[in-house]
Design a protein around this motif. Structure first.
Motif, PDB file in Angstrom:
ATOM      1  N   PRO A  90      -8.477 -32.568 -63.746  1.00 46.49           N
ATOM      2  CA  PRO A  90      -9.490 -33.628 -63.623  1.00 46.49           C
ATOM      3  C   PRO A  90      -8.884 -35.017 -63.778  1.00 46.49           C
ATOM      4  O   PRO A  90      -7.958 -35.227 -64.554  1.00 46.49           O
ATOM      5  N   THR A 134     -15.726 -33.042 -56.613  1.00 46.45           N
ATOM      6  CA  THR A 134     -16.405 -33.830 -57.640  1.00 46.45           C
ATOM      7  C   THR A 134     -17.475 -33.007 -58.334  1.00 46.45           C
ATOM      8  O   THR A 134     -18.323 -33.534 -59.021  1.00 46.45           O
ATOM      9  N   PRO A 176     -10.380 -39.279 -63.798  1.00 46.57           N
ATOM     10  CA  PRO A 176     -11.414 -40.291 -63.542  1.00 46.57           C
ATOM     11  C   PRO A 176     -10.999 -41.123 -62.335  1.00 46.57           C
ATOM     12  O   PRO A 176      -9.827 -41.109 -61.932  1.00 46.57           O
ATOM     13  N   GLU A 194     -15.569 -38.145 -61.913  1.00 43.65           N
ATOM     14  CA  GLU A 194     -14.323 -37.392 -61.985  1.00 43.65           C
ATOM     15  C   GLU A 194     -14.090 -36.629 -60.686  1.00 43.65           C
ATOM     16  O   GLU A 194     -15.030 -36.187 -60.040  1.00 43.65           O
ATOM     17  N   LYS A 210     -17.541 -31.812 -64.055  1.00 44.15           N
ATOM     18  CA  LYS A 210     -17.573 -33.082 -64.768  1.00 44.15           C
ATOM     19  C   LYS A 210     -17.353 -32.830 -66.248  1.00 44.15           C
ATOM     20  O   LYS A 210     -17.510 -31.730 -66.745  1.00 44.15           O
ATOM     21  N   GLU A 225     -16.588 -41.081 -70.034  1.00 40.44           N
ATOM     22  CA  GLU A 225     -16.525 -41.952 -68.857  1.00 40.44           C
ATOM     23  C   GLU A 225     -16.630 -43.429 -69.221  1.00 40.44           C
ATOM     24  O   GLU A 225     -17.106 -43.803 -70.299  1.00 40.44           O
ATOM     25  N   HIS A 248     -11.291 -33.489 -59.137  1.00 42.66           N
ATOM     26  CA  HIS A 248     -10.337 -32.474 -59.550  1.00 42.66           C
ATOM     27  C   HIS A 248      -9.294 -32.312 -58.448  1.00 42.66           C
ATOM     28  O   HIS A 248      -9.628 -31.940 -57.323  1.00 42.66           O
ATOM     29  N   TYR A 283     -13.589 -36.192 -69.504  1.00 43.40           N
ATOM     30  CA  TYR A 283     -13.333 -37.466 -70.156  1.00 43.40           C
ATOM     31  C   TYR A 283     -14.643 -38.118 -70.584  1.00 43.40           C
ATOM     32  O   TYR A 283     -15.696 -37.881 -69.987  1.00 43.40           O
ATOM     33  N   HIS A 329      -6.662 -44.698 -62.907  1.00 41.45           N
ATOM     34  CA  HIS A 329      -6.864 -43.729 -63.976  1.00 41.45           C
ATOM     35  C   HIS A 329      -6.629 -44.371 -65.335  1.00 41.45           C
ATOM     36  O   HIS A 329      -5.494 -44.668 -65.700  1.00 41.45           O
TER      37      HIS A 329
END
Length: 247
Positions: free
Chosen positions: A43, A3, A45, A32, A6, A11, A34, A9, A227
């Motif tokens: 990555p 984590t 969410p 996020e 970041k 968020e 990985h 996206y 996701h």
């Protein structure tokens, strides 16, 4: 899994806070992560779903990376009694939540006892047909695959379908990297199961079709997944498109 990185996206803020998503239902968007895919770190969410059962206990689906504030916020909602690892990929933080709530029952799809790269206590396997104390409130079934299987859940009072990966619904406008945005659209990760992930279900398509048909027979009015954007509008048509590959 990490984590540390970041920012891939836009968020779904606020993060790490329970947000109402129906009567006695909350979703919690997390940081996020990985995932290791070969030499790459991709990555994603994260999101978990929380249901308060009729007895006041909490049922947590796909627990996300915790922190003290999130633990405290969840404890404000009720007593954590059930922790659910719903597929062979979404389990990493189960150990953290079990450590915090050791009296909670830990549930996991059948292959995680051998596949989990971060072991955790499994009290009961989610084997198709098993009934639980919450079964009158939450229906469920197992969609079997080879590299991973997924348990899907239907919260009856909220008419809510709870998934992790069987639908990935990334919004391209929230994806910052143009190449990744293109890949999401190419692989159909914007409202369906990505093409590559479908391969795991192909050897068991007869069983998959039977289970998906049962799932789609539930009176679903909204859908949340790990996701991407939850589905709350034109739900029957969205589900028909999402599961065309399995019907």
């Amino acid at each position: 899994m990490s984590t540390e990185h970041k920012g891939a996206y836009v968020e779904y803020a606020p993060l790490n806070e329970p947000k109402p998503f129906g009567e006695n239902v909350w979703i919690v968007d997390g940081p996020e992560i990985h995932m290791d895919l070969g030499p790459f770190k991709v990555p994603f969410p994260t999101r978990m779903t929380v249901v308060r059962l009729a007895d006041g206990g909490l049922w947590l689906h796909s627990p996300i990376a915790p922190n003290k504030a999130l633990f405290a916020a969840i404890e404000q909602l009720g007593e954590v009694r059930w922790l659910v690892a719903p597929n062979s990929i979404h389990y990493w933080f189960m150990a953290d939540w079990i450590e915090r709530f050791p009296e909670a029952q830990s549930l996991a799809v059948p292959d995680l006892d051998v596949k989990a790269k971060r072991p955790f206590r499994i009290d009961t396997k989610l084997e198709d047909g098993t009934r639980f104390p919450w079964s009158d409130e939450i229906d469920w079934l197992l969609v079997p695959g080879t590299s991973f299987s997924e348990a899907v859940f239907f919260v009856k009072s909220a008419r809510l379908l709870v998934l992790v990966d069987l639908i990935e619904n990334f919004e391209p406008k929230r994806v910052k990297n143009p190449l990744q945005r293109w890949a999401i659209q190419l692989f159909r990760a914007n409202g369906s199961l990505p093409y590559d992930a479908r391969l795991t279900f192909r050897p068991k398509m007869r069983e998959v079709r039977e289970q998906v048909a049962k799932m789609l027979a539930w009176p679903i009015e909204r859908v949340t997944m790990t996701h991407g954007k939850p589905i709350t509008e034109d739900v029957p048509a969205a589900l028909k498109r999402a599961f065309r590959w399995a019907t």
